[in-house]
Design a protein around this motif. Structure first.
Motif, short mmCIF file in Angstrom:
data_model
loop_
_atom_site.label_atom_id
_atom_site.label_comp_id
_atom_site.label_asym_id
_atom_site.label_seq_id
_atom_site.Cartn_x
_atom_site.Cartn_y
_atom_site.Cartn_z
N LYS A 3 0.85 -1.07 0.14
CA LYS A 3 -0.05 0.08 -0.01
C LYS A 3 0.86 1.14 -0.14
CE LYS A 3 -4.16 -2.04 2.15
NZ LYS A 3 -4.98 -2.07 3.29
N TYR A 4 0.48 2.24 -0.62
CA TYR A 4 1.03 3.80 -0.96
C TYR A 4 -0.06 4.70 -0.90
CZ TYR A 4 5.23 1.05 -2.69
OH TYR A 4 6.27 0.23 -2.97
N ASP A 5 0.61 5.69 -0.35
CA ASP A 5 0.01 7.11 -0.55
C ASP A 5 -0.37 7.52 -1.88
OD1 ASP A 5 -0.31 7.30 2.24
OD2 ASP A 5 1.51 7.96 2.28
N LEU A 6 0.78 7.28 -2.79
CA LEU A 6 0.66 7.73 -4.32
C LEU A 6 1.28 6.91 -5.04
CD1 LEU A 6 0.38 10.08 -6.16
CD2 LEU A 6 2.53 10.89 -5.55
N ILE A 7 0.74 6.23 -6.31
CA ILE A 7 1.58 5.61 -7.31
C ILE A 7 1.53 6.65 -8.35
CG2 ILE A 7 1.52 3.53 -8.82
CD1 ILE A 7 -0.13 2.22 -6.62
N VAL A 8 2.72 6.71 -9.18
CA VAL A 8 2.93 7.50 -10.26
C VAL A 8 3.26 6.64 -11.36
CG1 VAL A 8 4.09 9.37 -11.24
CG2 VAL A 8 3.68 9.65 -8.86
N ILE A 9 2.49 6.59 -12.51
CA ILE A 9 2.87 5.75 -13.62
C ILE A 9 3.35 6.76 -14.83
CG2 ILE A 9 1.72 4.16 -15.05
CD1 ILE A 9 -0.76 3.71 -13.39
N GLY A 10 4.85 6.36 -14.91
CA GLY A 10 5.49 7.34 -15.88
C GLY A 10 6.46 7.98 -15.32
N SER A 11 7.69 8.02 -15.82
CA SER A 11 8.86 8.69 -15.23
C SER A 11 9.34 9.81 -15.81
CB SER A 11 10.01 7.68 -14.82
OG SER A 11 10.68 7.48 -16.10
N GLY A 12 8.44 10.52 -16.90
CA GLY A 12 8.79 11.61 -17.38
C GLY A 12 8.86 12.71 -16.75
N MET A 13 8.84 13.99 -17.30
CA MET A 13 9.16 15.15 -16.45
C MET A 13 7.74 15.44 -15.49
SD MET A 13 11.91 16.12 -17.06
CE MET A 13 12.05 17.69 -16.13
N ALA A 14 6.61 15.24 -16.11
CA ALA A 14 5.35 15.31 -15.27
C ALA A 14 5.43 14.40 -14.00
CB ALA A 14 4.20 15.34 -16.06
N GLY A 15 5.62 13.00 -14.27
CA GLY A 15 5.74 12.15 -13.24
C GLY A 15 6.78 12.30 -12.34
N MET A 16 7.90 12.75 -12.84
CA MET A 16 9.07 12.78 -11.99
C MET A 16 8.75 14.20 -10.97
SD MET A 16 13.03 13.78 -13.31
CE MET A 16 12.86 12.87 -14.88
N THR A 17 8.19 14.95 -11.38
CA THR A 17 8.02 16.42 -10.61
C THR A 17 6.98 15.99 -9.51
OG1 THR A 17 8.17 17.72 -12.60
CG2 THR A 17 6.79 18.31 -10.81
N ILE A 18 6.02 15.17 -10.01
CA ILE A 18 5.02 14.72 -8.88
C ILE A 18 5.51 13.76 -8.09
CG2 ILE A 18 2.75 13.70 -8.82
CD1 ILE A 18 2.39 14.51 -11.71
N ALA A 19 6.23 12.83 -8.35
CA ALA A 19 6.59 11.75 -7.45
C ALA A 19 7.46 12.42 -6.38
CB ALA A 19 7.23 10.58 -8.16
N SER A 20 8.65 13.33 -6.59
CA SER A 20 9.63 13.65 -5.96
C SER A 20 9.02 14.69 -5.07
CB SER A 20 10.53 14.64 -6.79
OG SER A 20 11.17 13.54 -7.70
N LYS A 21 8.13 15.66 -5.30
CA LYS A 21 7.39 16.81 -4.65
C LYS A 21 6.78 15.82 -3.39
CE LYS A 21 6.36 20.76 -5.61
NZ LYS A 21 5.87 22.17 -6.12
N CYS A 22 5.86 14.98 -3.89
CA CYS A 22 5.06 14.30 -2.84
C CYS A 22 5.97 13.49 -2.03
CB CYS A 22 4.16 13.44 -3.56
SG CYS A 22 2.67 14.42 -4.46
N ALA A 23 7.03 12.79 -2.45
CA ALA A 23 7.57 12.12 -1.59
C ALA A 23 8.31 12.97 -0.51
CB ALA A 23 8.46 11.36 -2.27
N LYS A 24 8.86 13.90 -0.90
CA LYS A 24 9.78 15.04 -0.13
C LYS A 24 8.58 15.36 1.03
CE LYS A 24 13.25 16.24 -3.20
NZ LYS A 24 13.79 17.17 -4.38
N LYS A 25 7.50 15.58 0.74
CA LYS A 25 6.37 16.11 1.83
C LYS A 25 5.88 14.78 2.60
CE LYS A 25 6.07 20.42 0.83
NZ LYS A 25 6.33 21.56 1.86
N GLY A 26 6.34 13.71 2.41
CA GLY A 26 6.10 12.53 3.45
C GLY A 26 5.22 11.33 2.91
N LEU A 27 4.79 11.60 1.73
CA LEU A 27 3.79 10.86 1.05
C LEU A 27 4.73 9.45 0.73
CD1 LEU A 27 2.07 13.29 1.04
CD2 LEU A 27 0.88 12.27 -0.86
N LYS A 28 4.25 8.16 1.14
CA LYS A 28 4.70 7.00 0.85
C LYS A 28 4.49 6.77 -0.72
CE LYS A 28 5.27 2.33 1.85
NZ LYS A 28 4.89 1.11 2.52
N THR A 29 5.48 6.81 -1.72
CA THR A 29 5.12 7.19 -3.08
C THR A 29 5.97 6.02 -3.87
OG1 THR A 29 5.15 9.36 -2.79
CG2 THR A 29 5.51 8.56 -5.09
N ALA A 30 5.47 5.59 -4.86
CA ALA A 30 6.07 4.62 -5.67
C ALA A 30 5.95 4.97 -7.36
CB ALA A 30 5.18 3.33 -5.66
#
Length: 447
Positions: A3-30
């Protein structure tokens, strides 16, 4: 099941921005990607393309300066150029993964498909999340014609070990025009078939005419209102047949490139299982880039049917908005006020804001200032024959749109974008003191 707080499908610029920002705010992210991490722009698009275009720029500049002092012949060594590009691209996935690791993001490698509204499968892994982001980007369209599987696509072109003597492009958008100009400067004979009345239909028509003239002056064959109907393999090459109102055109060529456009890459994701509504332009989203049918899901970049152009900076803009909305709740709407776009042909074509046709369709009162700048100093000093502009402003003098073709148009357009965002008036732009001689100093004369 993990289980995760957030799953991001895609590692391009949009996905990279979302995953990194959310993880840095403490969300368990994949995050997951079916290809190496980095996305289209870094690995298969903008960045490697511009490396190759950089070489073509040298050829173009030297050719034009031959008449005014430059001697000798230079040419592109395709193998050396590709080796340099490949070295750049090869480093990117590891660098991206290091960034995810530092941010505490769990990384998966594989295509994701939905099992339910909050669950996705990535190969043997079943993951559940409170929020899921689709940022899978776009892929080339599939040509629905006999032999439609024979042409290579843009990714293949950027990995060609050798550049053929004769290349035929199908399409008249960014990819076709940019790669055609690159191939021509590298020594290939180029043919372009496009079904529309003009290439680059979404750009200012008067400026595109200058590009068409420059394209034909280079010796490229540009066939408009021509539908490619078949592609056949013949010995070492191909036969391409196209139909138009003037009859059938047959071309023998060494290589065919499918540059007929791109569509959101949503294949095989089982979106129906997750109650995610989508269409030809991507995931249907609201003003917060949230799925209109599944509130757990957001989409950004080329995968979203948003109001943004399909450009990397817009994907990043949408990524920041989605990240903010996931972290703090829906509150941030992407601001699409100014979205400069560039076609890296030679000469370069750039645009921001409204075209004149769009201004006519609006209820705004507007005025236009346009013309050729080929006799201006900045064109004369480098012997550039193609340099033109069109600037559209409202009755108060605010810039509605700017369109340029010529040297360093990709940089000049950013100044117009800033003027639009800052709500500068024509008088403000005219009254600025610019460094001289510089390309930017021409802007005051364009308004």
């Amino acid at each position: 099941m993990k289980k995760y707080d957030l799953i991001v499908i895609g590692s391009g610029m949009a996905g990279m921005t979302i995953a990194s920002k959310c993880a840095k705010k403490g969300l368990k992210t994949a995050v997951t990607d079916s290809r190496p991490y980095g996305g289209t722009c870094a690995l298969r698009g903008c960045d490697p393309k511009k490396i190759l275009v950089g070489a073509a720029e040298i050829i173009d500049r030297a050719y034009k300066m031959k008449e005014i002092g430059i001697q000798g012949d230079i040419s592109i060594n395709w193998q050396d150029l590709m080796a340099y590009k490949n070295d750049f691209v090869a480093k990117m996935p590891k660098d991206v993964e290091k960034g995810y690791e530092k941010a505490g993001v769990d990384m998966y490698h594989g295509a994701a498909s939905f099992e339910s509204e909050d669950t996705v499968r990535i190969e043997d892994n079943l993951l559940e999340a409170d929020k899921i982001v689709i940022a899978t980007g776009a892929r080339p369209v599939i040509l629905d014609i006999p032999g439609g599987e024979l042409p290579i696509d843009s990714t293949d072109f950027l990995n060609l070990e050798e550049l053929p003597k004769e290349i035929t492009f199908i399409g008249g958008g960014y990819i076709a025009m940019e790669f055609a100009h690159l191939a021509a400067r590298a020594g290939s004979k180029v043919t372009i078939f496009h079904r529309g009345k003009t290439p680059l239909e979404n750009f200012e028509a008067d400026i595109v005419k200058h590009l068409v003239n420059a394209t034909e002056e280079l010796g490229m064959e540009l066939h408009l209102e021509s539908d490619v109907v078949t592609v056949e393999k013949k010995d070492k090459g191909f036969t391409v047949k196209a139909a138009s109102k003037n009859g059938e055109k047959v071309v023998q060529t060494d290589l065919v490139v499918n540059a007929a456009g791109r569509v959101p890459e949503l294949d095989g994701m089982n979106l129906e299982k997750a109650n995610i509504s989508y269409g030809k332009k991507g995931i249907e989203v609201n003003k917060y880039l949230q799925s209109v049918t599944n509130e757990r899901v957001y989409a950004a970049g080329d995968a979203a049917a948003s109001k943004g152009l399909n450009l990397t900076p817009v994907a990043v803009l949408e990524g920041h908005a989605v990240a903010a909305n996931i972290i703090r709740g829906n509150s941030k709407k992407p601001d699409y006020t100014e979205m400069p776009s560039v076609v890296f042909t030679l000469p370069t074509l750039a645009a921001v804001g409204m075209t004149e046709a769009q201004a006519k369709e609006s209820s705004l009162e507007y005025q236009v200032k346009d013309g050729s700048a080929s006799n201006w100093y900045n064109a004369k000093r480098i012997n550039e024959s193609t340099y033109a502009y069109k600037v559209i402003s409202d009755k108060e003098g605010h810039i509605l749109g700017a369109h340029i073709i010529g040297p360093h148009a990709e940089e000049m357009i950013n100044l117009f974008a800033m003027a639009i965002r800052a709500k500068l008036k024509v008088a403000d732009i005219r009254n600025m003191v610019y460094s001289y001689p510089s390309m930017g100093s021409d802007i005051g004369s364009m308004v």
